[in-house]
Every structure is written in structure tokens, then in C-alpha cells.
Design an enzyme around this catalytic site. Sequence first.
Site, PDB file in Angstrom:
ATOM      1  N   ASP A  14       0.876  -1.178   0.000  1.00 22.11           N
ATOM      2  CA  ASP A  14       0.000   0.000   0.000  1.00 22.11           C
ATOM      3  C   ASP A  14       0.913   1.228   0.000  1.00 22.11           C
ATOM      4  O   ASP A  14       2.137   1.102   0.067  1.00 22.11           O
ATOM      5  CB  ASP A  14      -0.894  -0.009   1.258  1.00 22.11           C
ATOM      6  CG  ASP A  14      -1.846   1.181   1.304  1.00 22.11           C
ATOM      7  OD1 ASP A  14      -2.370   1.574   0.240  1.00 22.11           O
ATOM      8  OD2 ASP A  14      -2.073   1.741   2.395  1.00 22.11           O
ATOM      9  N   SER A  15       0.289   2.406  -0.020  1.00 17.25           N
ATOM     10  CA  SER A  15       1.077   3.636   0.067  1.00 17.25           C
ATOM     11  C   SER A  15       1.578   3.856   1.500  1.00 17.25           C
ATOM     12  O   SER A  15       2.590   4.512   1.701  1.00 17.25           O
ATOM     13  CB  SER A  15       0.213   4.822  -0.362  1.00 17.25           C
ATOM     14  OG  SER A  15      -0.943   4.877   0.454  1.00 17.25           O
ATOM     15  N   TYR A  46      -1.279   8.261  -2.475  1.00 12.65           N
ATOM     16  CA  TYR A  46      -1.466   7.929  -3.887  1.00 12.65           C
ATOM     17  C   TYR A  46      -2.706   8.623  -4.467  1.00 12.65           C
ATOM     18  O   TYR A  46      -2.799   8.841  -5.661  1.00 12.65           O
ATOM     19  CB  TYR A  46      -1.681   6.415  -4.049  1.00 12.65           C
ATOM     20  CG  TYR A  46      -0.424   5.572  -4.082  1.00 12.65           C
ATOM     21  CD1 TYR A  46       0.820   6.097  -3.758  1.00 12.65           C
ATOM     22  CD2 TYR A  46      -0.506   4.231  -4.451  1.00 12.65           C
ATOM     23  CE1 TYR A  46       1.949   5.285  -3.801  1.00 12.65           C
ATOM     24  CE2 TYR A  46       0.627   3.427  -4.496  1.00 12.65           C
ATOM     25  CZ  TYR A  46       1.841   3.954  -4.169  1.00 12.65           C
ATOM     26  OH  TYR A  46       2.956   3.158  -4.212  1.00 12.65           O
ATOM     27  N   GLY A  47      -3.675   8.898  -3.597  1.00 12.56           N
ATOM     28  CA  GLY A  47      -4.995   9.336  -4.049  1.00 12.56           C
ATOM     29  C   GLY A  47      -5.023  10.575  -4.920  1.00 12.56           C
ATOM     30  O   GLY A  47      -5.926  10.744  -5.731  1.00 12.56           O
ATOM     31  N   CYS A  77      -4.290  -1.909  -1.707  1.00 12.25           N
ATOM     32  CA  CYS A  77      -4.480  -0.491  -2.018  1.00 12.25           C
ATOM     33  C   CYS A  77      -5.511  -0.416  -3.142  1.00 12.25           C
ATOM     34  O   CYS A  77      -5.294  -0.967  -4.226  1.00 12.25           O
ATOM     35  CB  CYS A  77      -3.139   0.090  -2.471  1.00 12.25           C
ATOM     36  SG  CYS A  77      -3.245   1.744  -3.166  1.00 12.25           S
ATOM     37  N   ASN A  78      -6.635   0.219  -2.862  1.00 11.77           N
ATOM     38  CA  ASN A  78      -7.692   0.317  -3.880  1.00 11.77           C
ATOM     39  C   ASN A  78      -7.243   1.162  -5.065  1.00 11.77           C
ATOM     40  O   ASN A  78      -7.599   0.885  -6.212  1.00 11.77           O
ATOM     41  CB  ASN A  78      -8.942   0.965  -3.280  1.00 11.77           C
ATOM     42  CG  ASN A  78      -9.644   0.046  -2.313  1.00 11.77           C
ATOM     43  OD1 ASN A  78     -10.528  -0.704  -2.688  1.00 11.77           O
ATOM     44  ND2 ASN A  78      -9.235   0.081  -1.050  1.00 11.77           N
ATOM     45  N   THR A  79      -6.470   2.216  -4.759  1.00 10.85           N
ATOM     46  CA  THR A  79      -6.037   3.122  -5.827  1.00 10.85           C
ATOM     47  C   THR A  79      -5.180   2.351  -6.838  1.00 10.85           C
ATOM     48  O   THR A  79      -5.371   2.473  -8.053  1.00 10.85           O
ATOM     49  CB  THR A  79      -5.260   4.310  -5.212  1.00 10.85           C
ATOM     50  OG1 THR A  79      -6.025   4.831  -4.113  1.00 10.85           O
ATOM     51  CG2 THR A  79      -5.021   5.403  -6.218  1.00 10.85           C
ATOM     52  N   GLU A 154      -2.879   9.141   8.449  1.00 11.47           N
ATOM     53  CA  GLU A 154      -1.416   8.982   8.520  1.00 11.47           C
ATOM     54  C   GLU A 154      -0.816   9.923   9.572  1.00 11.47           C
ATOM     55  O   GLU A 154       0.270   9.685  10.078  1.00 11.47           O
ATOM     56  CB  GLU A 154      -0.775   9.221   7.142  1.00 11.47           C
ATOM     57  CG  GLU A 154      -1.068   8.105   6.135  1.00 11.47           C
ATOM     58  CD  GLU A 154      -0.199   6.849   6.317  1.00 11.47           C
ATOM     59  OE1 GLU A 154       0.859   6.938   6.950  1.00 11.47           O
ATOM     60  OE2 GLU A 154      -0.609   5.771   5.822  1.00 11.47           O
ATOM     61  N   CYS A 186     -11.062   2.357   0.323  1.00 15.09           N
ATOM     62  CA  CYS A 186      -9.652   2.703   0.554  1.00 15.09           C
ATOM     63  C   CYS A 186      -9.246   1.936   1.803  1.00 15.09           C
ATOM     64  O   CYS A 186      -9.989   1.915   2.792  1.00 15.09           O
ATOM     65  CB  CYS A 186      -9.491   4.209   0.780  1.00 15.09           C
ATOM     66  SG  CYS A 186      -7.854   4.683   1.380  1.00 15.09           S
ATOM     67  N   THR A 187      -8.095   1.301   1.754  1.00 15.26           N
ATOM     68  CA  THR A 187      -7.719   0.408   2.863  1.00 15.26           C
ATOM     69  C   THR A 187      -7.357   1.165   4.146  1.00 15.26           C
ATOM     70  O   THR A 187      -7.215   0.555   5.198  1.00 15.26           O
ATOM     71  CB  THR A 187      -6.552  -0.500   2.445  1.00 15.26           C
ATOM     72  OG1 THR A 187      -5.465   0.319   1.970  1.00 15.26           O
ATOM     73  CG2 THR A 187      -6.983  -1.451   1.348  1.00 15.26           C
ATOM     74  N   HIS A 188      -7.219   2.486   4.044  1.00 17.51           N
ATOM     75  CA  HIS A 188      -7.016   3.264   5.270  1.00 17.51           C
ATOM     76  C   HIS A 188      -8.313   3.409   6.070  1.00 17.51           C
ATOM     77  O   HIS A 188      -8.271   3.626   7.275  1.00 17.51           O
ATOM     78  CB  HIS A 188      -6.521   4.682   4.933  1.00 17.51           C
ATOM     79  CG  HIS A 188      -5.059   4.775   4.626  1.00 17.51           C
ATOM     80  ND1 HIS A 188      -4.523   4.331   3.443  1.00 17.51           N
ATOM     81  CD2 HIS A 188      -4.020   5.284   5.344  1.00 17.51           C
ATOM     82  CE1 HIS A 188      -3.209   4.561   3.456  1.00 17.51           C
ATOM     83  NE2 HIS A 188      -2.885   5.134   4.588  1.00 17.51           N
TER      84      HIS A 188
HETATM   85  N1  DGL Z   1      -4.854   2.969   1.034  1.00 11.08           N
HETATM   86  C1  DGL Z   1      -4.838   3.255  -0.340  1.00 11.08           C
HETATM   87  C2  DGL Z   1      -6.111   2.887  -1.051  1.00 11.08           C
HETATM   88  O1  DGL Z   1      -6.727   1.915  -0.681  1.00 11.08           O
HETATM   89  C3  DGL Z   1      -4.151   4.524  -0.809  1.00 11.08           C
HETATM   90  C4  DGL Z   1      -4.442   5.774  -0.080  1.00 11.08           C
HETATM   91  C5  DGL Z   1      -3.577   6.939  -0.566  1.00 11.08           C
HETATM   92  O2  DGL Z   1      -2.359   6.814  -0.523  1.00 11.08           O
HETATM   93  O3  DGL Z   1      -4.155   7.943  -1.001  1.00 11.08           O
HETATM   94  O4  DGL Z   1      -6.515   3.485  -2.007  1.00 11.08           O
END
Ligand code: DGL
Length: 285
Positions: A14-15, A46-47, A77-79, A154, A186-188
Site C-alpha cells: 500500500d502507500s 497515492y490518491g 491499495c484500492n487506488t 497517517e 480505501c484500505t485506510h
Molecule cells: N490505502 C490506499 C487505497 O486503498 C491509498 C491511499 C492513498 O495513498 O491515497 O486506495
Amino acid sequence: MGSVASTLPIGVFDSGVGGLTVWRELRRQLPRESFVYLGDTARLPYGGRSPAEILQSVREISNWMVQQPVKAIVMACNTSSALALEQVRHEFDVPMLGLILPGARAAVKRGQRIGAIATQATVNSHAYRDAILEINNELECWEVACPDFVPLIEAGQMDSPALHAAVREYLQPLLERRIDTLISGCTHYPLIEAAIRQVLPPSVCWIDPAVSLATAVKRELEFLGLRARGNSPSTRFCITGDDADRFAELAAQWIHPIAGDRILVEIVELLSIAPAAAERHQRAE
Ligand code: DGL
């Protein structure tokens, strides 16, 4: 794939810390597997990045993962899953799995009016809407970008006034649509599930795609004869940024009961792939 050993770890990336929510679910469903976790913290978040930048990061990470080596790569990471999985999965000789299809499949089993909250890049790709409508085009799906969530998470602000205000703002349009299901795209976001649930009516079903993704990983490894049978699984935690202590501290809040008090975090360097080469690679497909 024939030569890949079942004893190798699974690569998960992931990011930042968000992918640990996926790692945790993988650990739950696959307790005998070992993992290499990579947080690309040097390029977080990443978003807000362009599709080309995300594709390049995913290529560089996948390249690093196969060098370790790993027996499979899980995009936690979904992105990355939305913007790069389809292209990159043909470029590496290991199985690669992502979150969009498992998440969409889980959602359509539960609801008809589906909301998806995700990063700006994931929302711009319409990956969730497209996957859901492809399964059943009579369903309704609304996607909302939540650009403030990842920086707040974060920064360790899982319960701050700013976080609660952002939750109310981003969920409002979905509540107005009377959604019955919400995808954590988003996994966060599972890290702020408590704050989200304060705003969400209890009747709305919360979908964490990590659950179905972990089941898909289990099936894929089984099918390929790659399930680990050992009894001493381990995880290597790696990041690309320079703040290992910060990552360990944040990670510990989430994974403390599993990983113990001290999480050792390695700083690693990814081999850069020139964008031009990546572009050529893409055009040749
Ligand atoms: N956790 C990531 C996702 O699922 C990326 C979030 C990010 O870095 O913006 O998309």
C-alpha cells in the site's frame, strides 16, 4: 509459476499503513503464511496522483516484490487496484490480486443502493461503479472522494474534530441518496470505521473488501498448490520513506495484538523504472 515455492512469503503493499487492514485479514484467514509488507510512504498519498504515476509506482513495487522473492502479490491499495492491476498483472510471473472485484461482489450480495468512499484517483476511475454495474446494471452506485481522510489517518488523527467534520461532510451526499450499503473503498478507512459508524445509520451495511480479497487469495493459492504448511509464519515490514519509527508507532496502534509491541521496520529503496520505458511497455500491450 511451476517453480514458485509454497514456502515463499506473500507480498502485500500500500502507500502507507492502510494496507495493514488487509494484512490483518490475510493473517486471520491464512494463519500459516508469511508476508512481506511494503508501505510506499515516500510517495504517500497515492490518491492525488495521476494514473501514470500510480502505474509507475505499482510497476516499481511489483518489480521489488518479485526480487524478494514472493509467491503472490496482493495490492492492499484500492487506488493501485483500480488504476494498475489490469495492466501490471500481465507483466509479472506471479499471481496478483486486488480489491475492486472482491469488494464489488461483496457489495452486490448485500445491497441495491451502494455507496463507495475512496480516494480521488479511485473515484475518478469509476472502478467500483463499473464493476458493480457490470455484475448487475439495475443497481445504483454513488462514489464519493474523501481526500482529507488519508492525510488525517497517517497523521494519527483517527478521532480528531477535523476527522469527524470530514466524515460528516463526505457521507452527507450518500446519506441523502439513502444508501443501504457502503464500500470502504480505501484500505485506510477501516482505521476510522468507528468515526464513520457514528454518522452511518445502523441499517447500512459496511463492506470491507479485504475480507473477500483474503478469501480470493486463499482460493488462488489453494488452486495453484501454493498454500504454506509451515508453523512459524513471519512478516517483514518495509517502507520507502525515511520515518521508520513513525510508521512503527502508527502500525502498532492497529496491529499491536498480532505483531506484539515492537515492530521492526526496514527502509528499502525501489529500483526506478524510467517513465518512458513504462510508457513503451504500456503501448506495446
Ligand atoms: N490505502 C490506499 C487505497 O486503498 C491509498 C491511499 C492513498 O495513498 O491515497 O486506495
